[in-house]
Design an enzyme around this catalytic site. Structure first.
Site, PDB file in Angstrom:
ATOM      1  N   GLU A   1       0.784  -1.261  -0.079  1.00 45.73           N
ATOM      2  CA  GLU A   1      -0.063  -0.071   0.084  1.00 45.73           C
ATOM      3  C   GLU A   1       0.884   1.371   0.021  1.00 45.73           C
ATOM      4  O   GLU A   1       0.451   2.261   0.442  1.00 45.73           O
ATOM      5  CB  GLU A   1      -0.961  -0.052   1.058  1.00 45.73           C
ATOM      6  CG  GLU A   1      -1.882  -1.216   1.188  1.00 45.73           C
ATOM      7  CD  GLU A   1      -3.084  -1.279   2.300  1.00 45.73           C
ATOM      8  OE1 GLU A   1      -4.222  -1.212   1.763  1.00 45.73           O
ATOM      9  OE2 GLU A   1      -2.928  -0.906   3.440  1.00 45.73           O
TER      10      GLU A   1
ATOM     11  N   HIS B   1      -0.517   4.970   8.068  1.00 48.49           N
ATOM     12  CA  HIS B   1      -1.719   4.432   7.833  1.00 48.49           C
ATOM     13  C   HIS B   1      -1.660   3.286   8.779  1.00 48.49           C
ATOM     14  O   HIS B   1      -1.070   2.692   9.115  1.00 48.49           O
ATOM     15  CB  HIS B   1      -1.586   3.720   6.251  1.00 48.49           C
ATOM     16  CG  HIS B   1      -2.618   2.815   6.028  1.00 48.49           C
ATOM     17  ND1 HIS B   1      -4.173   3.051   5.923  1.00 48.49           N
ATOM     18  CD2 HIS B   1      -2.473   1.303   5.686  1.00 48.49           C
ATOM     19  CE1 HIS B   1      -4.717   1.905   5.727  1.00 48.49           C
ATOM     20  NE2 HIS B   1      -3.847   1.046   5.488  1.00 48.49           N
TER      21      HIS B   1
ATOM     22  N   HIS C   1      -4.629   0.570  11.497  1.00 52.87           N
ATOM     23  CA  HIS C   1      -6.050   0.035  11.838  1.00 52.87           C
ATOM     24  C   HIS C   1      -6.410  -0.123  13.244  1.00 52.87           C
ATOM     25  O   HIS C   1      -6.624  -0.967  13.575  1.00 52.87           O
ATOM     26  CB  HIS C   1      -6.207  -1.354  11.046  1.00 52.87           C
ATOM     27  CG  HIS C   1      -5.465  -1.666   9.948  1.00 52.87           C
ATOM     28  ND1 HIS C   1      -4.037  -2.054   9.868  1.00 52.87           N
ATOM     29  CD2 HIS C   1      -5.886  -1.273   8.580  1.00 52.87           C
ATOM     30  CE1 HIS C   1      -3.840  -1.931   8.654  1.00 52.87           C
ATOM     31  NE2 HIS C   1      -4.692  -1.819   7.714  1.00 52.87           N
TER      32      HIS C   1
ATOM     33  N   HIS D   1     -11.790  -0.559   6.648  1.00 49.79           N
ATOM     34  CA  HIS D   1     -10.206  -0.815   6.373  1.00 49.79           C
ATOM     35  C   HIS D   1      -9.586  -0.061   7.453  1.00 49.79           C
ATOM     36  O   HIS D   1      -8.739  -0.811   8.275  1.00 49.79           O
ATOM     37  CB  HIS D   1     -10.018  -0.249   5.126  1.00 49.79           C
ATOM     38  CG  HIS D   1      -8.569  -0.315   4.711  1.00 49.79           C
ATOM     39  ND1 HIS D   1      -8.127  -0.412   3.402  1.00 49.79           N
ATOM     40  CD2 HIS D   1      -7.568  -0.308   5.452  1.00 49.79           C
ATOM     41  CE1 HIS D   1      -6.753  -0.517   3.349  1.00 49.79           C
ATOM     42  NE2 HIS D   1      -6.473  -0.587   4.723  1.00 49.79           N
TER      43      HIS D   1
END
Lengths: 267, 267, 267, 267
Positions: free
Chosen positions: B78, B97, B99, B167
């Protein structure tokens, strides 16, 4: 090939401790793998908390869940969970039975466990629920008889996890590494679902997204990246981790390298 | 200026581990920074859990997310999340980035993430939500193609965080230190919002309060105070922390200094 | 009496780290105590995360929150919280300002914090809430001006804790040890209230029970028992704790004493 | 038989620390056992946080909760909880009084604690609730008088746990090991119930399942397996745990055994 077996036992012991270290297993539950040479056998620890399992604890069992050698220690009562799944599912090479705190709420309520993000998609598109009352009436909840194990394996069907009412869950994998990934990330997805539930309506992955995201995350890349991460965390918890020495040294003005090096070496 | 780059790699590696140590990153997610000398490049680790990232793992990428040197290790799929944001936002010098468990409930429900206290005000006055389905239909949820990264960067707009349906989230900062602060305190604010939600109606910061509190907390004072704190906590978790020796010795009657000193020195 | 001051600084530094180690303070918040000799002054750390505060960091301030010596380091912006409370409340000798995760939900919702068990009774029979908007309109939420501190101290009144809308809480104690006890157990009570809230109607302590249980638990016995406990937990977290050697040796058949002793001595 | 008593004191001290290490006890609460030789006496620590209790702290008390020897240290105020239960219940040989975070919500709300999975079945088929207001009106909530202890013991009746309104819980066991198991797994069941409650209707164990599962899990096998697990976790927390050396050595190609062995020996 004795080395292949020895390595399997060490890796299985480590998987037990890794899943326990992530809070998914506690004093109870167990992790097994199919025998690396004889597919009619499987490897499972003697009866002890999974966080304590070492390679020396791993024993061999037939798919009838009988120990290959006369046991000298106590065995898990629920071995048939493993044996009956290995018998019913030739594609399964590793099984974990657990009572994770985040999964249990879905075992005692009617809420359906759903994949809510790509990493949870490894649970697959369907999560069956098995209730011991259906086939066996009131029991002590323990899955100890071959017919109980077979009933559970039947409920699992072609899926990758089966929830057990008022008890816990059993997860399957094509490999030990896949099993560890699936077991931990389903538990994380379940915790997320409980939290999200309190905020209102939930948007979950649809079937196609679940299939694509599940397949992507079970590729060797993500699976081994997660294994390395949980393995290092285990080493930290067990006090065997050492910070790696930099190959390309960087000196920071306020911390002379001469003073820092021995400290690292000592630990 | 090789030292500037070496220091940046070490600092970026540390930021990866700090955010992971605070529970915001797990086996997945990544942190990058713009190249300290060449603004057309950015620095990002090879593919591994952020808690494990060391300076040696940090590689250089162009804003097209191509590695500057032929890679010898697996790369993050990614990367375009980072590259496309650096391309679209010259004011952004660092991207994370993740989660995070507290952020995900806002990615799978319709509840709006809001600044509830001064430290959460660093999220800014608007938190856009991006859904991969809108532009790309059913996918594996992974943002791997340049057009996916560009779509996400477009959704981020002039804001500092964008939530990604089913996501996770992507956070941006003007500096690495600002990024770490914003990433962790938005996660704390989200956890607070979930808890508060269960108690009834919530009073959040209004626009003016958000702007003023956000600006105050992103001053060097608060940002570096928090960095030092998370950095020491990382050192403790990694076993490299030692309690500082007092400059002004205090003797306590029941603990003779002679006995205490060697114990401190040893650890 | 330089020793009295030195001991106070060490004890105050330890209280900062203890409260942080229990999860009530994070990168922000601070703990102060009235000067042990000069009641017109108070002791407070220079600006840094409370988990990091050492005796050397503790500085002296007048009740106007001016540093007694010209500062060489950054100071907390919110010193006036402490100064104005010491000015308004001669019976208060210690103050903690924090943003505990369990307290914040009561600062951003209309739910009233109530004593639910005897240990939470140390919050007292009334918990006022202060909103910066009432006197000062939209601000950055930081209590930095003397009039803001005075307004907060006025809201505290004769109570022991004041909640601050969209910000946090400030707690007061007659002694440092009482403050630590009250701060931590109010946070525990708040966490309990959030959990209990989800189960339905709550039965809280009535006024008489609150007064009696609060008085009982602030006796030296309970307060020092809790201090010792949190202090040992801090030592464990800082790596300075050693398991005490038994005075009355017990030999266990399967663990020969000869093997066990050196292990203990080593750590 | 001085060895039997010495071993009991060491084991009781360990049980105190184990239950505390699992988060069920904090600065307060206590664990006792009936005297191994004289059933008219019981063993209980002097007043200190259970996580700190060592064998040397364990004192002897008559069932009137009077110390057998003149005490040189502060004693727990609530000894009568233990004494009155030992007097009323000859089958009880161990008692724990605690304020576990997961149990307290059931002490301050009208929600009924129920066995939701086999391990929680050890709570038994009935969980009585005692309210100090019923017999004694408004008090400081502390159970310090013999008549208060007797009232609580009466409420416990023939059951294994009694919840105490606005206070905590008291748990009983036929042995110390059974008590530890029951105490910890009821706390886990309570945490589960709170989580499950938020998902909707709950399916709990029926009476027959509770009896069968409770009996199964209190067999020596499960009880000692859990004891070993919590004991090892305590050793890890106290820094006395060492990873066991493998009996059957396995060499891994990338980690030469020669380098690994001394590292293990050192720690």
């Amino acid at each position: 090939m004795p080395d292949k077996l020895a390595e399997a036992r060490e890796r299985l012991a480590r998987a037990n401790r890794m899943i326990a270290n992530e809070g998914v297993l506690d004093a109870f539950g167990h992790v097994s793998m199919r025998h690396p040479i004889d597919p009619g056998r499987y490897l499972l620890s003697r009866s002890r908390g999974p966080e304590l399992v070492q390679a020396d604890d791993i024993l061999e069992f037939t798919v009838d869940s009988e120990p290959v050698k006369p046991p000298t220690a106590r065995l898990y009562s629920e071995r048939v969970i493993h044996g009956e799944i290995y018998r019913a599912r030739p594609d399964v090479n590793s099984v974990c039975h657990h009572h994770a705190p985040s999964i249990l709420p879905f075992c005692v309520s009617l809420a359906e466990l759903k994949p809510l993000y790509h990493l949870g998609a490894t649970m697959g598109t369907s999560v069956p629920v098995w209730d011991s009352r259906d086939d066996f009436g009131n029991t002590n909840l323990i899955v100890a008889k071959p017919e109980e194990g077979a009933s559970l394996a039947h409920a699992l069907g072609a899926n990758w996890i089966v929830l057990m009412r008022r008890h816990g869950a059993t997860v399957a994998g094509r490999s030990l590494e896949e099993l560890v990934f699936r077991t931990i990330y389903i538990a994380r997805n379940a915790a997320l679902q409980i939290q999200a539930h309190s905020l209102g309506d939930i948007s979950h992955l649809n079937t196609e997204e679940t299939e694509m995201a599940g397949a992507f995350n079970l590729e060797p890349g993500p699976v081994m990246r997660a294994w390395e991460y949980w393995s290092v965390r285990l080493d930290k918890a067990e006090g065997t981790w050492r910070q790696p020495r930099a190959k390309t040294a960087t000196r920071r003005p306020n911390k002379p390298a001469a003073k820092k090096k021995p400290a690292k070496r000592r630990r």
